[in-house]
Scaffold this active site. Structure first.
Site, PDB file in Angstrom:
ATOM      1  NE  ARG A 189     -22.991  -1.451 -24.889  1.00 31.25           N
ATOM      2  CZ  ARG A 189     -22.137  -2.074 -25.706  1.00 31.25           C
ATOM      3  NH1 ARG A 189     -21.302  -1.388 -26.478  1.00 31.25           N
ATOM      4  NH2 ARG A 189     -22.123  -3.388 -25.778  1.00 31.25           N
ATOM      5  CD  GLU A 232     -25.652   2.837 -30.502  1.00 30.91           C
ATOM      6  OE1 GLU A 232     -24.826   3.170 -29.655  1.00 30.91           O
ATOM      7  OE2 GLU A 232     -25.636   1.742 -31.077  1.00 30.91           O
ATOM      8  CG  HIS A 246     -22.301   0.471 -31.809  1.00 26.04           C
ATOM      9  ND1 HIS A 246     -23.204   0.414 -30.778  1.00 26.04           N
ATOM     10  CD2 HIS A 246     -21.249  -0.297 -31.422  1.00 26.04           C
ATOM     11  CE1 HIS A 246     -22.730  -0.358 -29.808  1.00 26.04           C
ATOM     12  NE2 HIS A 246     -21.548  -0.794 -30.174  1.00 26.04           N
TER      13      HIS A 246
END
Ligand code: GLV
Length: 335
Positions: free
Chosen positions: A248, A277, A295
């Protein structure tokens, strides 16, 4: 839960890959929001009493204020991670949450190794070089990179994805060390070590930071791990070290990372996730010693299909008021 008798069974914020949608459609009524919802739209929909279960994505933020007003029975998250959901608030409101564990382990470990090799061997720079017509033949010192064999891979965390990464790194002839719960520690029994007994070393977080040639992050995002890799950690790493993050974004202080990469504090970074993000910290995209992916840790056709199946199975059980197969907070259904 409110009066959900006439509510639509499933609110899908973003369509799922096959077979997710067909499983949901066969089991109940489905509303598809389109391609994502704003936080206000999501909060409104959850509070409306019009939907029983939300089939959600990581970018859908379920904070306490949304959950306290929500009249839904459950949230089925299309991910193994669930840091987009305040689990304490969900449980307090008897909202069951489900995730998709297990199926994306190998795919994500592949991406950790891919990033490690890509940064070490300057793969993206090399590809751009060829495409730009700059390749005029073999040269003794063209695009020299770093070795991985014989080097030390430090794993922050020792869960499923860290272990799958360790397995791959051992096959590359790397020394593998790990710290199971950084910045602290915890016991790891021989039984838990299993196939890795005698093959990987359990060391402290400070030792891991100082000795790793490649440091790969595999911890969940929570209050203990937010900015686990900050300026102090980056300063304590080897100047030749490469940081890999497939977990993360907020686990790494991204601005501090940009400064460290600009100043030569560490040698490079391979990232699949970002602190805010989809935005990148200023300067990150300009750095040649980084490889940046959008991602895609779990992004293979079979993995996304299996995630969709599990996500749909969770949602279907939630609509029936039964325990989903992959619950995050089973206590939400107690009583
Ligand atoms: C992806 O990041 C996931 O948590 O599944």
């Amino acid at each position: 839960m409110g009066d959900l008798v006439t509510a639509t069974d499933f609110l899908v914020t973003t369509p799922l890959p096959d077979p997710g949608m067909s499983l949901l459609e066969a089991a109940g009524t489905v509303t598809v929001a389109g391609n994502g919802m704003s936080h206000a739209e999501l909060a409104e929909a959850c509070a409306s009493g019009n939907y029983k279960v939300v089939v959600a994505q990581l970018r859908d933020e379920f904070d306490a204020s949304l959950l306290d007003r929500a009249k839904i029975a459950g949230i089925s998250n299309f991910a193994v991670g669930y840091n987009n959901i305040d689990i304490t608030a969900a449980t307090a409101n008897s909202i069951i949450v489900g995730n998709t564990p297990g199926v994306l382990t190998d795919a994500t470990a592949d991406i950790a190794i891919l990033l490690m090799l890509a940064v070490a061997r300057r793969c993206v720079e090399a590809d751009a070089f060829v495409r730009a017509g700059k390749f005029h033949g073999w040269e003794p010192e063209l695009l020299l990179g770093h070795d991985v064999s014989g080097k030390t891979l430090g794993l922050a965390g020792f869960g499923r994805i860290a272990r799958a990464t360790a397995r791959r790194a051992l096959a590359f002839g790397m020394t593998v060390v790990f710290c199971p719960r950084p910045p602290g520690d915890r016991e790891v029994s021989d039984e838990e070590l299993g196939e890795f007994a005698g093959k990987v070393g359990h060391i402290s977080w400070p030792e891991l930071i100082a000795t790793s040639d490649y440091l790969s992050v595999h911890v969940p995002l929570n209050d203990q791990t937010r900015h686990l890799v900050d300026a102090d950690v980056l300063n304590a790493m080897k100047p030749s070290a490469i940081l890999i993050n497939t977990a993360r974004g907020p686990i790494v202080d991204e601005r501090a990372l940009v400064a460290a990469l600009q100043g030569g504090t560490i040698a490079g970074a391979g990232l699949d996730v970002y602190e805010d993000e989809p935005r990148l910290a200023p300067g990150l995209a300009e750095l040649p010693n980084t490889v940046l992916l959008p991602h895609v840790g779990s992004a293979t056709v079979p993995v996304r299909a299996e995630m969709a199946r599990r996500c749909a199975e969770n949602a279907i059980m939630m609509v029936r008021g039964e325990m989903p197969p992959y619950p995050v907070n089973p206590e939400a259904l107690a009583g």
